[in-house]
Enzyme design. Structure first.
Site, PDB file in Angstrom:
ATOM      1  N   ARG A 185       0.806  -1.234   0.000  1.00  0.00           N
ATOM      2  CA  ARG A 185       0.000   0.000   0.000  1.00  0.00           C
ATOM      3  C   ARG A 185       0.832   1.274   0.000  1.00  0.00           C
ATOM      4  NH1 ARG A 185      -3.107  -3.310   3.351  1.00  0.00           N
ATOM      5  NH2 ARG A 185      -4.910  -4.070   2.208  1.00  0.00           N
TER       6      ARG A 185
ATOM      7  N   LYS B 286       4.239  11.269 -11.767  1.00  0.00           N
ATOM      8  CA  LYS B 286       3.333  10.426 -12.563  1.00  0.00           C
ATOM      9  C   LYS B 286       4.003   9.070 -12.716  1.00  0.00           C
ATOM     10  CE  LYS B 286       0.788  13.508 -15.632  1.00  0.00           C
ATOM     11  NZ  LYS B 286       0.533  13.806 -17.051  1.00  0.00           N
TER      12      LYS B 286
ATOM     13  N   GLU C 233      12.329  17.518 -25.276  1.00  0.00           N
ATOM     14  CA  GLU C 233      11.523  17.888 -24.102  1.00  0.00           C
ATOM     15  C   GLU C 233      12.097  19.138 -23.425  1.00  0.00           C
ATOM     16  OE1 GLU C 233       8.674  16.472 -23.261  1.00  0.00           O
ATOM     17  OE2 GLU C 233       8.711  14.452 -24.125  1.00  0.00           O
TER      18      GLU C 233
ATOM     19  N   LYS D  83       9.441  22.337 -14.481  1.00  0.00           N
ATOM     20  CA  LYS D  83       8.494  21.251 -14.234  1.00  0.00           C
ATOM     21  C   LYS D  83       8.086  21.244 -12.763  1.00  0.00           C
ATOM     22  CE  LYS D  83       6.886  16.725 -15.095  1.00  0.00           C
ATOM     23  NZ  LYS D  83       7.014  15.439 -15.759  1.00  0.00           N
TER      24      LYS D  83
ATOM     25  N   GLU E 110      -2.840  17.538 -12.432  1.00  0.00           N
ATOM     26  CA  GLU E 110      -3.183  17.938 -13.807  1.00  0.00           C
ATOM     27  C   GLU E 110      -4.633  18.352 -13.970  1.00  0.00           C
ATOM     28  OE1 GLU E 110      -0.950  15.898 -16.888  1.00  0.00           O
ATOM     29  OE2 GLU E 110      -2.652  16.073 -18.225  1.00  0.00           O
TER      30      GLU E 110
ATOM     31  N   ARG F  70      -0.770  22.048 -15.529  1.00  0.00           N
ATOM     32  CA  ARG F  70       0.127  20.921 -15.808  1.00  0.00           C
ATOM     33  C   ARG F  70      -0.124  20.346 -17.200  1.00  0.00           C
ATOM     34  NH1 ARG F  70       2.138  15.928 -11.836  1.00  0.00           N
ATOM     35  NH2 ARG F  70       3.550  15.067 -13.395  1.00  0.00           N
TER      36      ARG F  70
ATOM     37  N   ASN G 248       1.888  18.951 -21.902  1.00  0.00           N
ATOM     38  CA  ASN G 248       1.602  18.012 -22.985  1.00  0.00           C
ATOM     39  C   ASN G 248       1.670  18.677 -24.359  1.00  0.00           C
ATOM     40  OD1 ASN G 248       1.111  15.898 -21.175  1.00  0.00           O
ATOM     41  ND2 ASN G 248      -0.992  16.595 -20.859  1.00  0.00           N
TER      42      ASN G 248
ATOM     43  N   HIS H 159       2.030  16.870 -27.715  1.00  0.00           N
ATOM     44  CA  HIS H 159       1.776  15.455 -27.452  1.00  0.00           C
ATOM     45  C   HIS H 159       0.567  14.891 -28.186  1.00  0.00           C
ATOM     46  CE1 HIS H 159       4.882  15.974 -24.498  1.00  0.00           C
ATOM     47  NE2 HIS H 159       4.774  14.745 -24.060  1.00  0.00           N
TER      48      HIS H 159
ATOM     49  N   HIS I  77       1.296  11.904 -30.232  1.00  0.00           N
ATOM     50  CA  HIS I  77       0.674  10.636 -29.881  1.00  0.00           C
ATOM     51  C   HIS I  77       0.068   9.971 -31.129  1.00  0.00           C
ATOM     52  CE1 HIS I  77      -2.184   7.929 -27.810  1.00  0.00           C
ATOM     53  NE2 HIS I  77      -1.215   7.875 -26.928  1.00  0.00           N
TER      54      HIS I  77
ATOM     55  N   HIS J 159       9.512   8.550 -28.549  1.00  0.00           N
ATOM     56  CA  HIS J 159       8.537   9.483 -27.971  1.00  0.00           C
ATOM     57  C   HIS J 159       8.989  10.942 -28.132  1.00  0.00           C
ATOM     58  CE1 HIS J 159       5.550  11.080 -25.236  1.00  0.00           C
ATOM     59  NE2 HIS J 159       6.513  11.623 -24.507  1.00  0.00           N
TER      60      HIS J 159
HETATM   61  N1  LIG Z   1       6.099   9.822 -15.709  1.00  0.00           N
HETATM   62  C1  LIG Z   1       6.176  10.818 -16.546  1.00  0.00           C
HETATM   63  O1  LIG Z   1       5.867  11.973 -16.207  1.00  0.00           O
HETATM   64  C2  LIG Z   1       6.678  10.580 -17.932  1.00  0.00           C
HETATM   65  C3  LIG Z   1       6.977  11.659 -18.766  1.00  0.00           C
HETATM   66  C4  LIG Z   1       7.507  11.401 -20.031  1.00  0.00           C
HETATM   67  C5  LIG Z   1       7.701  10.091 -20.446  1.00  0.00           C
HETATM   68  N2  LIG Z   1       7.388   9.054 -19.607  1.00  0.00           N
HETATM   69  C6  LIG Z   1       7.616   7.666 -20.006  1.00  0.00           C
HETATM   70  O2  LIG Z   1       9.005   7.493 -20.149  1.00  0.00           O
HETATM   71  C7  LIG Z   1       9.231   6.407 -21.045  1.00  0.00           C
HETATM   72  C8  LIG Z   1      10.348   6.799 -21.990  1.00  0.00           C
HETATM   73  O3  LIG Z   1      11.513   7.056 -21.240  1.00  0.00           O
HETATM   74  P1  LIG Z   1      12.969   6.983 -21.892  1.00  0.00           P
HETATM   75  O4  LIG Z   1      12.972   7.752 -23.154  1.00  0.00           O
HETATM   76  O5  LIG Z   1      13.932   7.319 -20.835  1.00  0.00           O
HETATM   77  O6  LIG Z   1      13.040   5.460 -22.359  1.00  0.00           O
HETATM   78  P2  LIG Z   1      13.712   4.138 -21.735  1.00  0.00           P
HETATM   79  O7  LIG Z   1      13.612   4.094 -20.283  1.00  0.00           O
HETATM   80  O8  LIG Z   1      13.157   3.001 -22.518  1.00  0.00           O
HETATM   81  O9  LIG Z   1      15.240   4.332 -22.148  1.00  0.00           O
HETATM   82  C9  LIG Z   1      15.594   4.363 -23.527  1.00  0.00           C
HETATM   83  C10 LIG Z   1      16.692   3.345 -23.842  1.00  0.00           C
HETATM   84  O10 LIG Z   1      17.935   3.833 -23.344  1.00  0.00           O
HETATM   85  C11 LIG Z   1      18.565   2.853 -22.525  1.00  0.00           C
HETATM   86  N3  LIG Z   1      19.318   3.605 -21.528  1.00  0.00           N
HETATM   87  C12 LIG Z   1      18.826   4.247 -20.441  1.00  0.00           C
HETATM   88  N4  LIG Z   1      19.800   4.929 -19.835  1.00  0.00           N
HETATM   89  C13 LIG Z   1      20.941   4.706 -20.537  1.00  0.00           C
HETATM   90  C14 LIG Z   1      22.274   5.154 -20.403  1.00  0.00           C
HETATM   91  N5  LIG Z   1      22.641   6.027 -19.453  1.00  0.00           N
HETATM   92  N6  LIG Z   1      23.198   4.694 -21.284  1.00  0.00           N
HETATM   93  C15 LIG Z   1      22.823   3.850 -22.292  1.00  0.00           C
HETATM   94  N7  LIG Z   1      21.577   3.416 -22.489  1.00  0.00           N
HETATM   95  C16 LIG Z   1      20.634   3.839 -21.603  1.00  0.00           C
HETATM   96  C17 LIG Z   1      17.451   1.998 -22.014  1.00  0.00           C
HETATM   97  O11 LIG Z   1      17.886   0.711 -21.675  1.00  0.00           O
HETATM   98  C18 LIG Z   1      16.494   1.973 -23.200  1.00  0.00           C
HETATM   99  O12 LIG Z   1      16.882   1.006 -24.116  1.00  0.00           O
HETATM  100  C19 LIG Z   1       7.923   6.129 -21.721  1.00  0.00           C
HETATM  101  O13 LIG Z   1       7.389   4.926 -21.222  1.00  0.00           O
HETATM  102  C20 LIG Z   1       7.036   7.299 -21.326  1.00  0.00           C
HETATM  103  O14 LIG Z   1       5.679   6.943 -21.221  1.00  0.00           O
HETATM  104  C21 LIG Z   1       6.883   9.286 -18.363  1.00  0.00           C
END
Ligand SMILES: NC(=O)c1ccc[n+]([C@@H]2O[C@H](COP(=O)([O-])OP(=O)(O)OC[C@H]3O[C@@H](n4cnc5c(N)ncnc54)[C@H](O)[C@@H]3O)[C@@H](O)[C@H]2O)c1
Length: 371
Positions: free
Chosen positions: A125, A147, A189, A231, A241, A245, A249, A252, A256, A270
């Site tokens: 929990r 998030k 971003e 942020k 949001e 907030r 987006n 997006h 999307h 993304h």
């Molecule tokens: N929670 C939020 O507010 C929020 C906001 C934006 C995006 N997201 C989410 O984030 C995700 C995308 O995140 P991301 O772009 O970091 O993708 P990811 O976590 O998949 O990382 C991208 C790739 O880079 C590799 N990697 C990570 N760090 C590395 C490093 N230092 N050196 C070498 N390789 C490395 C990973 O293994 C992966 O293959 C999506 O699922 C999206 O929905 C969440």
């Protein structure tokens, strides 16, 4: 100066926390985490790629201050955010024998951060967690703001919780191993923050974006700090949001739709989709006479100069029927009652929510954008 660590606070009352930005923070992680622990036990969650590079130094740093640690590794990639992987992760963590005072540590990109955060929100929990983001996207966006979530077959991020970390350690040195394409996706971003509310920051990026993407320490730190500060401020004012907030987006809804069209695959990351989405939002606003065409051009130029995509054709998306794009956009979370709400710019540094975009103009615009 090279090793300067900067700090900022996300002001959320009793859930407030600090973000530390700078090089080699993983080596100090044990010292930073120790004061937050109720029990000297942490479970590190990471993916296989990141663990190969950074798990050992993190373990060493925890051991040095007497924190017991376990690690659970997930496959790299977006697939890891599904219910099956989440179920296995939750049981693996529980099997370790955690208690309410155990801390989870997310070591990785946005995928690891989102999954670990959701595990922290739900296991027993709710237990504490720390974010150690290792992608640029995670450092400037996903690790801040609370998030958390996982994907379903019906759509992305549809199961989740608002759940804040206790600390964010953005170790900028980890970005040296990040593939260039992933780095640029995160840079998109950063540009977003300038476009939505800080024209001076955008102008600075036009001059210094090259240094940021070359990982020049001072420029990188300033870009990450400015992004996190913006942020943090937005999240502090609207954690769930219900208002401003949503402006985060920007780009997006278009993005999307493009990601849906490419099946959320590595064909279009993304951040790349968001970059292209922001270009489309500026062009559409210019078309509607809401923003100046010269500003839209300036935005497109900056993404082009940075090496980010600015045309649908860059991803083989030429000739995507406008109606299909609109159908994808209608399934976006920001759609209410069949109307498409869009975040559109007035100028660089100012965006607003248009509650009901004119569909015929949008269709015409998208048909031309895909030509
Ligand atoms: N929670 C939020 O507010 C929020 C906001 C934006 C995006 N997201 C989410 O984030 C995700 C995308 O995140 P991301 O772009 O970091 O993708 P990811 O976590 O998949 O990382 C991208 C790739 O880079 C590799 N990697 C990570 N760090 C590395 C490093 N230092 N050196 C070498 N390789 C490395 C990973 O293994 C992966 O293959 C999506 O699922 C999206 O929905 C969440």
């Amino acid at each position: 100066m090279m090793n300067t660590i900067e700090k900022l606070r996300v002001e959320l009352g009793e859930r407030a926390y600090e973000i530390l930005v700078g090089p080699r923070l993983i080596e100090r992680a044990g010292n930073e985490i120790l004061p937050l622990l109720r029990r000297r036990q942490v479970v590190i969650v990471s993916d296989e790629t990141v663990a190969g590079n950074y798990l050992a130094p993190l373990r060493d740093s925890l051991s040095e201050v007497g924190i017991a640690h376990h690690a659970v590794l997930l496959p790299s990639g977006e697939e890891t955010k599904d219910l099956d992987h989440f179920g296995r992760l939750a049981e693996d963590i529980l099997a370790i024998g955690i208690e309410r005072g155990t801390m989870l540590v997310a070591l990785g990109g946005g995928v690891v951060g989102d999954v670990t955060g959701f595990a922290a929100a739900t296991l027993l929990r709710g237990i504490d967690f720390v974010q150690i983001p290792t992608t640029l996207l995670a450092q400037v966006d996903s690790s801040v703001g609370g998030k958390t979530g996982i994907n379903t077959r019906i759509g992305k991020n549809l199961i989740g919780a608002f759940y804040q970390p206790r600390l964010v350690l953005a170790d900028t040195e980890t970005l040296t191993s990040l593939p260039r394409r992933e780095l640029l996706a995160g840079y998109a971003e950063i540009v977003k923050y300038g476009l939505i509310r800080d024209a001076a920051f955008f102008a600075w990026l036009e001059a210094e974006g090259g240094s940021v993407c070359a990982l020049a320490p001072a420029a990188l730190r300033r870009a990450v700090m400015t992004s996190c500060a913006m942020k943090a401020e937005i999240v502090a004012g609207d954690e769930r949001e219900e208002g401003d907030r949503a402006l985060l987006n920007f780009g997006h809804t278009f993005g999307h739709a493009l990601e849906t069209e490419t099946g959320f695959s590595s064909r279009l990351l993304h951040g790349e989709a968001v970059a292209l989405g922001m270009v489309l939002a500026f062009d559409f606003a210019a078309r509607l006479g809401l923003a100046a065409a010269a500003e839209a051009l300036r935005v497109r130029r900056h993404f082009e100069d940075s090496g980010l995509p600015t045309h649908m054709a860059d991803f083989g998306l030429a000739a995507t029927p406008a109606d299909r794009m609109i159908a994808h956009m209608s399934k976006d979370k920001k759609v209410r009652d069949g109307r498409i709400a869009l975040i559109l710019p007035r100028r660089i540094g100012e965006v607003f929510v248009m509650k009901e975009a004119p569909l015929d103009r949008l269709r015409e615009f998208l048909a031309e954008a895909a030509a």
